[in-house]
Design a protein around this motif. Structure first.
Motif, PDB file in Angstrom:
ATOM      1  N   THR A  72       1.947   3.158  -2.360  1.00 53.91           N
ATOM      2  CA  THR A  72       2.872   3.395  -3.463  1.00 53.91           C
ATOM      3  C   THR A  72       2.844   4.867  -3.885  1.00 53.91           C
ATOM      4  N   ASP A  83      -3.508 -11.951  -3.662  1.00 54.85           N
ATOM      5  CA  ASP A  83      -2.581 -11.030  -3.010  1.00 54.85           C
ATOM      6  C   ASP A  83      -3.173  -9.639  -2.830  1.00 54.85           C
ATOM      7  N   ARG A 129      -3.700  -3.414  -4.083  1.00 51.18           N
ATOM      8  CA  ARG A 129      -2.728  -4.478  -4.376  1.00 51.18           C
ATOM      9  C   ARG A 129      -1.330  -3.868  -4.384  1.00 51.18           C
ATOM     10  N   ASN A 130      -0.398  -4.528  -3.696  1.00 51.23           N
ATOM     11  CA  ASN A 130       0.979  -4.018  -3.603  1.00 51.23           C
ATOM     12  C   ASN A 130       1.006  -2.588  -3.073  1.00 51.23           C
TER      13      ASN A 130
END
Length: 515
Positions: A73, A390, A498-499
């Motif tokens: 990200t 996740d 995460r993500n």
């Protein structure tokens, strides 16, 4: 009197036919022949981009090298250039371009390799170039494999001779002579197949041995060293150049030299997904966990913005070829005395036994619980990221724990306090990262056989598995266990992904005196 020769020929033919059936039933040697080279996963902080490169296993040369680039990200979109350079040529033999979009994920390309040996992958963003060394090993046949193939070949030839002798000889019993050779050949082949599962591997170029064109082509050559001690002296870390200005982006350069000779250290292997894990602790307690790019032998560089004036303590975790893991601390660190000072971050979470503490980081709710033991006993910390499974692996692990201390309770410049702290450690989460029933499919370098026919692969690894960072199927709880060696106050940082976002959770805890 003529009956006996006919009976002898018939018996010999029946024996030959029976051995022919058994030979057909045995088929190829059942030697264990796993791949020697696994995927190589290496993190790189290239400018403002935090990337993970995965060099997929090379199965044969000439052949393709598949490179996947995983972005996180906030990664700036744009093109990256890749080139492969053989060490014995010095000029690129292939080029490729990967265009990164704004969406984090995995993006790949392929470059052809035409030979085994030492290579360098150059990764550029237009301003900087990371030079990543790797070794490609050629397909090699092990001594047990030679025994298997040679034994079956000899048995096949002698089987044909036995048939001819049984049919054409005056006395069928003469066929028993080549039949003995058939049995001997089968014995050699079967013995070689059985021994291949238990004989040790030869020293591996790029892992235990300094790679050369000869040992990368055939690690079984009798000219290889017959020793097992490939240890290297400690590494010295220096930071040349002027001190950076607070709030201004800068390229920090790090020189790594051999503690015995003073020469540049250029025998690093991939350790936990990177050549170097660089840890920087700033005056406000902020942690940077970065992965500098290699720009020259023994010289690494990282692009970073240090936000505040004060002291920055620096350490590097690395592994030399055959020399084990080293945590090298800069004896001086960096003092930033000029420039704009950013606001102080929020204070870290104070951990106490049995009480949950929480905060939200990059949109993810995080809660921490701890069972804090006195110094010398194991302390357990459980971090919960969100409420679903996740989380993604990062650097081959589900979670990372950085520890520094003890430091004074009222320390205002955390970087200066950490600089002289006796304990600086890097630990990992507990538990098995692979999903249940999936361990057999995990790539890597772990092998239990010396039969490596067709073993071509990449070799700058030391047993780490290239865990797929794109799989979000873990957590949300991550457990850590650490034994604080001395009583006092410790700064800790817990990290997970995460993500496609690396989350860093700062905390502070007090370890009591030994009972």
């Amino acid at each position: 009197m003529k009956v006996f020769p006919r009976i002898g020929r018939r018996s010999a033919l029946l024996a030959v036919f029976a051995l022919l059936l058994s030979f057909a039933a045995i088929g190829p040697a059942a030697a264990d022949t796993p791949s020697a080279g696994g995927d190589v996963q290496i993190a790189q902080t290239l400018g403002t981009r935090d990337l993970t490169l995965i060099l997929r296993r090379v199965t044969a040369v000439p052949g393709p090298l598949h490179v996947d680039v995983i972005t996180h990200t906030g990664t700036r979109p744009g093109p990256l250039t890749l080139a492969v350079i053989p060490a014995d040529a010095g000029t690129p033999t292939a080029h490729a371009t990967v265009t990164l979009p704004a969406t984090p994920g995995s993006y790949g390309t392929t470059l052809p390799l035409d030979r085994a040996g030492e290579w360098e992958l150059d990764l550029g963003d237009g301003q900087r170039t990371a030079r990543i060394p790797f070794v490609v090993t050629a397909q090699a046949t092990s001594p047990p494999d030679y025994a298997v193939y040679g034994g079956f070949l000899a048995a096949g030839v002698l089987l044909i001779v036995s048939v001819l002798v049984a049919v054409r000889a005056r006395y069928g019993r003469w066929a028993l002579l080549p039949m003995g050779g058939v049995v001997a050949g089968l014995s050699v082949a079967i013995t070689g197949a059985i021994l291949s599962a238990s004989l040790p591997l030869p020293p591996q170029p790029g892992i235990q041995l300094d790679p050369t064109s000869s040992n990368a082509t055939n690690p079984y050559a009798i000219t290889q060293p017959l020793i097992s001690d490939y240890s290297r002296p400690p590494v010295q870390l220096s930071i040349p150049g002027p001190a950076p200005t607070a709030g201004q982006p800068t390229d920090l350069t790090f020189d790594f030299s051999d503690g015995a000779t003073g020469l540049p250290v250029d025998d690093l292997v991939v350790h936990e997904g990177a050549l170097i894990h660089l840890l920087i602790v700033g005056p406000s307690g902020q942690l940077w966990h970065l992965h500098p790019i290699r720009v020259a032998p023994g010289k690494f560089q990282v692009h970073v913005t240090l936000p505040r004036t004060g002291h920055y303590a620096i350490s590097a975790e690395l592994e030399r070829r055959g020399g084990g893991v080293q945590l090298v601390r800069s004896p001086s660190g960096i003092d930033v005395t000029a420039g704009h000072t950013a606001p102080s971050p929020a204070p870290p979470t104070q951990l106490t036994s049995g009480k949950a503490a929480g905060e939200t980081i990059s949109g993810t709710p995080v809660s921490l619980t701890a069972t804090i033991a006195p110094a010398g006993s194991a302390t357990t910390i459980v971090a919960t990221f969100g409420n679903t499974a996740d989380l993604q692996p990062w650097l081959g692990m589900l979670g990372h724990l950085i520890v520094a201390g003890p430091i004074p309770d009222q320390a205002t410049d955390i970087g200066a306090a950490v600089q002289t702290a006796p304990v600086w450690a890097h630990a990992h989460s507990l538990g098995d990262l692979a999903p249940a029933g999936d361990m057999a499919g995990m790539p890597g370098m772990s092998m239990g056989s010396s039969a490596m026919s067709g073993m071509g692969g990449l070799m700058p690894v030391n047993g780490d598995s290239a865990v797929d960072e794109t799989v979000a199927a873990y957590g949300p709880d991550i457990s850590f266990t650490f034994t604080f060696p001395q009583p006092g106050r410790y700064r800790i940082w817990l990290q997970a992904e995460r993500n496609f976002t690396v989350l860093t959770v700062p905390a502070v805890l007090d370890s009591g005196a030994r009972p």
